[in-house]
Design an enzyme around this catalytic site. Sequence first.
Site, PDB file in Angstrom:
ATOM      1  N   LYS A  29      -6.420 -12.238  -6.467  1.00 44.40           N
ATOM      2  CA  LYS A  29      -5.055 -11.846  -6.849  1.00 44.40           C
ATOM      3  C   LYS A  29      -4.069 -12.593  -5.943  1.00 44.40           C
ATOM      4  O   LYS A  29      -3.856 -12.218  -4.801  1.00 44.40           O
ATOM      5  CB  LYS A  29      -4.872 -10.338  -6.712  1.00 44.40           C
ATOM      6  CG  LYS A  29      -3.520  -9.835  -7.216  1.00 44.40           C
ATOM      7  CD  LYS A  29      -3.444  -8.320  -7.136  1.00 44.40           C
ATOM      8  CE  LYS A  29      -2.113  -7.819  -7.669  1.00 44.40           C
ATOM      9  NZ  LYS A  29      -0.973  -8.303  -6.872  1.00 44.40           N
ATOM     10  N   ALA A  59       0.822  -1.206   0.000  1.00 43.87           N
ATOM     11  CA  ALA A  59       0.000   0.000   0.000  1.00 43.87           C
ATOM     12  C   ALA A  59       0.850   1.246   0.000  1.00 43.87           C
ATOM     13  O   ALA A  59       0.514   2.229  -0.632  1.00 43.87           O
ATOM     14  CB  ALA A  59      -0.916   0.029   1.193  1.00 43.87           C
ATOM     15  N   ARG A  81       8.793 -12.530 -14.799  1.00 40.90           N
ATOM     16  CA  ARG A  81       8.385 -11.280 -15.442  1.00 40.90           C
ATOM     17  C   ARG A  81       9.554 -10.314 -15.574  1.00 40.90           C
ATOM     18  O   ARG A  81       9.654  -9.586 -16.552  1.00 40.90           O
ATOM     19  CB  ARG A  81       7.259 -10.618 -14.642  1.00 40.90           C
ATOM     20  CG  ARG A  81       6.789  -9.312 -15.281  1.00 40.90           C
ATOM     21  CD  ARG A  81       5.512  -8.798 -14.669  1.00 40.90           C
ATOM     22  NE  ARG A  81       5.673  -8.443 -13.271  1.00 40.90           N
ATOM     23  CZ  ARG A  81       4.686  -8.016 -12.498  1.00 40.90           C
ATOM     24  NH1 ARG A  81       3.472  -7.939 -12.982  1.00 40.90           N
ATOM     25  NH2 ARG A  81       4.894  -7.706 -11.241  1.00 40.90           N
ATOM     26  N   GLU A 107     -11.307 -12.896 -10.298  1.00 45.20           N
ATOM     27  CA  GLU A 107     -10.545 -13.951  -9.644  1.00 45.20           C
ATOM     28  C   GLU A 107      -9.630 -13.349  -8.592  1.00 45.20           C
ATOM     29  O   GLU A 107      -9.230 -12.179  -8.691  1.00 45.20           O
ATOM     30  CB  GLU A 107      -9.737 -14.757 -10.660  1.00 45.20           C
ATOM     31  CG  GLU A 107      -8.783 -13.972 -11.505  1.00 45.20           C
ATOM     32  CD  GLU A 107      -8.160 -14.832 -12.594  1.00 45.20           C
ATOM     33  OE1 GLU A 107      -8.126 -14.386 -13.745  1.00 45.20           O
ATOM     34  OE2 GLU A 107      -7.688 -15.945 -12.280  1.00 45.20           O
TER      35      GLU A 107
END
Length: 785
Positions: free
Chosen positions: A123, A33, A144, A121
């Site tokens: 996470k 966050a 990634r 869906e």
Amino acid sequence: MNAVETRILELRTELDQHNYRYHVLDEPSIPDAEYDRLFHELKALEEQHPELVTSDSPTQRVGSVALSAFSQVRHEIPMLSLGNAFDETTMREFDRRVTEGLDLPMGDLLGGGAAVEYSCEPKLDGLAVSLLYQDGMLVRGATRGDGTTGEDISVNVRTVRNIPLKLQGSGWPPLLEVRGEVYMSKAGFERLNATQLEAGGKTFANPRNAAAGSLRQLDSRITANRPLEFCCYGIGQVTSDIADTHIGNLKQLKAWGMPISRELKLAHGIDECLDYYRDIGERRDSLPYEIDGVVFKVNSIASQRELGFRAREPRWAIAHKFPASEELTELLDVEFQVGRTGAVTPVARLKPVKVAGVTVANATLHNMDEVARLGLMIGDTVIIRRAGDVIPQVVQVVTERRPDNARPVEVPQQCPVCGSHVERTQLIKRSKGRETVSEGAVYRCVGRLACGAQLKQAIIHFVSRRAMDIEGLGEKSVEQLVDEGLVGSPADLYALTFEQVVDLEGFAELSSRNLLAAIVDSKKPSLARFIYALGIPDVGEETAKVLARSLGSLERVQAALPHVLTYLPDVGLEVAHEIHSFFEDPHNRQVIKDLLRHGLQIQDQGELSAEFSASTTLGGFLDKLHIPSVGPGGAQKLADKFGSLEAVMDADWLDMRQALPEKQANAVREFFAIAANREQALAAEQQLRDFGMHWQSEKKVVEGLPEAGHTWVLTGSLELMSRDVAKDKLESLGAKVAGSVSAKTHCVVAGPGAGSKLTKANELGLKVLDEQAFVEFLTGHGVAL
């Protein structure tokens, strides 16, 4: 530099460090966050000031670089991250943008609008991976990485038990890239930590770190013994469409043996999405795996393509994050860290506390303005938020618990690394001939490269892949070189000997020779790459390319005055002053001389570009002087009336009043009555003459670059040059190089292994070149290979 630019630089530096720790080291230092807050603050500032966006900003980009221990894999279709929502308002705004983007009826308070179908869906909190299947067989696995380049983990993904080595059934495309998340269940995580404790090994802080660390083991036998699982969430490149919806794609993948989420659901409209989010949130603790939110995607593939992408995220998907977790703890101390630019940043040292399952002992405080805003004192009880389950943040001081011996947070007078003086930055706002000076939020060490912290970060940037691209020089190696006194500036890298390198920790004979060879190989950088490597404030890759392409030589780039630099596209006066100040600095000039003395040969140097040399007029020049009250129209009137800079400066009152109203006429006379303004104007005009771009200079015929206005796409593997090199060569011809194919694409270069981009190009009837034809195209336009 104004307050906005300073804040943007701070945010970029901080986000880059967090990206590195999260994506490369698997050692996140702050909660999700807090990262999201910093990212959205940066994104908002850049949206308000698009002239400050650089190609190397975290918003333009995803994550961080691949680990050097693994070979690299380039993703044909970038693995983008998702935009985030933290409340219902943001979700409804996302739905509104989708509806407008698809040109659907919006409805009103009474309803009546079109309901977009979304897939829903959980996470998963794991590591994003790409699985490549050829003729149904798993041939490659990759992380990634930075979204464009990842790590080849093919051997390790084969050990994950629910990843099929061969697809079941039939009918799968010849080439299929499956994307998903490798994660560890809660039960598996507990078993792993228990086993680690019994063996006296390292325990993991949370399932995400455990999964990432397990999947990136150099010894795949270790990975095989870890309880890893895979869940597919989409596809990348594919030779032919599978289904016309996202859920249809996932269900077909499931039929071929690919695990998908059991919680996958179709929602009709935003209200059903919010209902799904609330339901999953209530069941979150009972799920067998950790999640940090819900992912919503427009279900129609055609609609996804119509909506397209932003620079780093799709417009058709969003992650709705769960609320942050908070705890109380004590602020034990505030220490100060020094970054590449010398920024001295406060860091909170906390009494360790568990927040959302992770022990938190440190938190960033950003700058002293943040400390003042919080009213923070050492000894305070503070609220720590671990929002999005990653980055810790001090969000509030519980003042009623403040102890009597609490003491204020004070900025050190001397740098904690080198002992040099620490001074507060000044923000200089330049506008219409005036400079407004105010205090900035950042404190800086004035030691520059004499400060070890700044030197290390400067060299890490200098050797990075998109700069000088010296393979084998990672962060730890650079730290050793600086700590051992072997490197005191980037130029010292080119004086390193085998005997010096081989004695460093982690280096043997072969790796030492490879490093020295890589250093030698870096001695012929393009001008643009060299400019970027210097680490000039506010100069990213694109600005470096503009400088190189327009000015044509390092000598001219070094000499260019601020007012001349503002003729460059997207270079404002503030950035121009940063560039000029960098090259005016004696230390920086000496480093460049030393680099050239060590044999660096800057490539791609030549004449000033014809477009740049033809960009000046007297009226435009006078406008760029920012004379108070005189805009472009007034500047052109002066040019039309007087015809030369000298005549404008020496004009008498009556002549001036014939050209301009009284207020503007007074402003011009007052401006040029200041000796410094006259000198700067005359110096800038003389440089225009020296560069051959004065309005009275003989102009080259400007025919325009041959590919100006054309968009190209590169796909597949190129054998004679890297994709980056091919991109640079196309850009030198004026082309724009995009990452996706559309009806507006001018040409596609397709090498071996080209996938869905080539398929789409053929469907659209676009011009396609193989590598040989591409090389012939370049040589035909005089581009050297």
